[in-house]
Design a protein around this motif. Structure first.
Motif, mmCIF file in Angstrom:
data_model
loop_
_atom_site.group_PDB
_atom_site.id
_atom_site.type_symbol
_atom_site.label_atom_id
_atom_site.label_comp_id
_atom_site.label_asym_id
_atom_site.label_seq_id
_atom_site.Cartn_x
_atom_site.Cartn_y
_atom_site.Cartn_z
ATOM 1 N N MET A 155 39.341 59.979 35.243
ATOM 2 C CA MET A 155 39.343 58.970 36.289
ATOM 3 C C MET A 155 40.946 58.342 36.378
ATOM 4 S SD MET A 155 37.211 55.623 35.780
ATOM 5 C CE MET A 155 37.495 54.033 36.810
ATOM 6 N N ALA A 156 41.196 58.475 38.183
ATOM 7 C CA ALA A 156 42.322 58.524 38.398
ATOM 8 C C ALA A 156 42.791 56.602 38.732
ATOM 9 C CB ALA A 156 42.815 58.351 39.679
ATOM 10 N N SER A 157 43.564 55.699 37.743
ATOM 11 C CA SER A 157 43.603 54.528 37.848
ATOM 12 C C SER A 157 44.606 54.326 39.215
ATOM 13 C CB SER A 157 43.980 53.754 36.451
ATOM 14 O OG SER A 157 45.685 54.298 36.599
ATOM 15 N N TYR A 158 44.578 52.961 39.529
ATOM 16 C CA TYR A 158 45.302 52.406 41.302
ATOM 17 C C TYR A 158 46.070 51.453 40.570
ATOM 18 C CZ TYR A 158 41.772 50.201 42.819
ATOM 19 O OH TYR A 158 40.243 48.655 42.757
ATOM 20 N N VAL A 159 47.171 51.265 41.629
ATOM 21 C CA VAL A 159 47.510 49.370 41.185
ATOM 22 C C VAL A 159 47.242 49.015 42.421
ATOM 23 C CG1 VAL A 159 50.384 48.718 41.343
ATOM 24 C CG2 VAL A 159 49.801 51.357 39.860
ATOM 25 N N THR A 160 46.810 47.705 41.516
ATOM 26 C CA THR A 160 46.258 47.073 42.556
ATOM 27 C C THR A 160 47.527 45.728 43.829
ATOM 28 O OG1 THR A 160 46.593 44.941 41.272
ATOM 29 C CG2 THR A 160 44.094 46.979 41.472
ATOM 30 N N CYS A 161 47.024 45.728 45.000
ATOM 31 C CA CYS A 161 47.869 45.166 45.151
ATOM 32 C C CYS A 161 48.571 43.420 44.384
ATOM 33 C CB CYS A 161 47.215 44.364 46.716
ATOM 34 S SG CYS A 161 48.253 42.801 47.980
ATOM 35 N N ARG A 162 49.645 43.274 45.338
ATOM 36 C CA ARG A 162 50.020 41.650 44.120
ATOM 37 C C ARG A 162 50.361 40.307 45.596
ATOM 38 N NH1 ARG A 162 49.674 44.986 40.832
ATOM 39 N NH2 ARG A 162 51.266 45.515 39.115
ATOM 40 N N VAL A 163 50.176 40.636 46.311
ATOM 41 C CA VAL A 163 49.169 39.255 46.931
ATOM 42 C C VAL A 163 48.308 38.222 46.487
ATOM 43 C CG1 VAL A 163 49.009 38.024 49.480
ATOM 44 C CG2 VAL A 163 50.671 40.805 49.133
ATOM 45 N N LEU A 164 48.585 37.415 46.639
ATOM 46 C CA LEU A 164 47.908 36.505 46.275
ATOM 47 C C LEU A 164 47.490 34.918 46.826
ATOM 48 C CD1 LEU A 164 50.243 34.664 42.954
ATOM 49 C CD2 LEU A 164 47.965 36.761 42.920
ATOM 50 N N SER A 165 46.072 35.094 47.148
ATOM 51 C CA SER A 165 46.090 33.955 48.741
ATOM 52 C C SER A 165 46.296 32.592 47.652
ATOM 53 C CB SER A 165 44.589 33.743 48.012
ATOM 54 O OG SER A 165 43.674 33.571 47.156
ATOM 55 N N GLY A 166 45.746 32.197 48.367
ATOM 56 C CA GLY A 166 46.062 30.420 48.926
ATOM 57 C C GLY A 166 45.524 29.800 47.305
ATOM 58 N N GLY A 182 45.476 31.526 44.725
ATOM 59 C CA GLY A 182 46.334 32.167 43.887
ATOM 60 C C GLY A 182 45.168 32.874 42.643
ATOM 61 N N ASN A 183 44.134 33.927 43.885
ATOM 62 C CA ASN A 183 43.607 35.046 43.292
ATOM 63 C C ASN A 183 44.180 36.286 43.570
ATOM 64 O OD1 ASN A 183 41.378 33.751 42.321
ATOM 65 N ND2 ASN A 183 40.067 33.334 44.684
ATOM 66 N N GLN A 184 44.320 37.241 42.670
ATOM 67 C CA GLN A 184 44.846 38.795 43.170
ATOM 68 C C GLN A 184 44.035 39.126 44.218
ATOM 69 O OE1 GLN A 184 46.997 40.748 40.409
ATOM 70 N NE2 GLN A 184 47.730 42.029 41.102
ATOM 71 N N CYS A 185 44.608 39.660 44.955
ATOM 72 C CA CYS A 185 44.161 40.836 45.690
ATOM 73 C C CYS A 185 43.954 42.183 45.024
ATOM 74 C CB CYS A 185 44.813 41.109 47.355
ATOM 75 S SG CYS A 185 44.513 42.577 48.114
ATOM 76 N N THR A 186 42.287 42.292 45.411
ATOM 77 C CA THR A 186 42.254 44.306 44.874
ATOM 78 C C THR A 186 42.480 45.071 45.271
ATOM 79 O OG1 THR A 186 39.312 43.404 45.662
ATOM 80 C CG2 THR A 186 40.412 42.611 42.978
ATOM 81 N N GLY A 187 42.797 45.015 46.609
ATOM 82 C CA GLY A 187 43.820 46.146 47.198
ATOM 83 C C GLY A 187 44.137 47.577 46.772
ATOM 84 N N GLU A 188 44.176 48.610 47.261
ATOM 85 C CA GLU A 188 45.221 49.756 46.246
ATOM 86 C C GLU A 188 46.365 49.258 46.882
ATOM 87 O OE1 GLU A 188 45.401 54.181 45.394
ATOM 88 O OE2 GLU A 188 42.860 52.779 46.128
ATOM 89 N N ALA A 189 47.322 49.426 46.360
ATOM 90 C CA ALA A 189 48.628 49.344 47.246
ATOM 91 C C ALA A 189 48.968 50.283 47.685
ATOM 92 C CB ALA A 189 49.996 49.405 45.740
ATOM 93 N N VAL A 190 49.924 50.831 48.357
ATOM 94 C CA VAL A 190 50.027 51.507 49.171
ATOM 95 C C VAL A 190 50.434 52.312 48.994
ATOM 96 C CG1 VAL A 190 51.185 52.729 51.750
ATOM 97 C CG2 VAL A 190 49.562 50.176 52.056
ATOM 98 N N ASP A 191 51.660 52.064 48.000
ATOM 99 C CA ASP A 191 52.907 52.838 47.373
ATOM 100 C C ASP A 191 53.143 52.293 46.078
ATOM 101 O OD1 ASP A 191 54.876 54.398 45.845
ATOM 102 O OD2 ASP A 191 56.358 54.317 48.022
#
Length: 56
Positions: free
Chosen positions: A1-12, A14-23
């Motif tokens: 199973m390949a793991s991925y790095v999540t986006c580091r952007v936080l919402s107003g 304080g919740n971290q985005c769960t999208g996969e980082a482009v790079d």
């Protein structure tokens, strides 16, 4: 199973985005959605700056 790095952007809230980082190896870990938003904001800023330049 390949793991991925999540986006580091936080919402107003304080919740971290769960999208996969482009790079996942880049210094800035950002998903495609937030990358597109950043590009749009940068484009708009350049357009405003262009309009405010004095005419020669």
């Amino acid at each position: 199973m390949a793991s991925y790095v999540t986006c580091r952007v936080l919402s107003g809230r304080g919740n971290q985005c769960t999208g996969e980082a482009v790079d996942p190896h880049a210094e800035l870990k950002i998903c495609a959605r937030h990358l597109a938003e950043a590009q749009r904001l940068i484009h708009e800023a350049f357009q405003r700056a262009k309009k405010s330049e004095p005419s020669s």
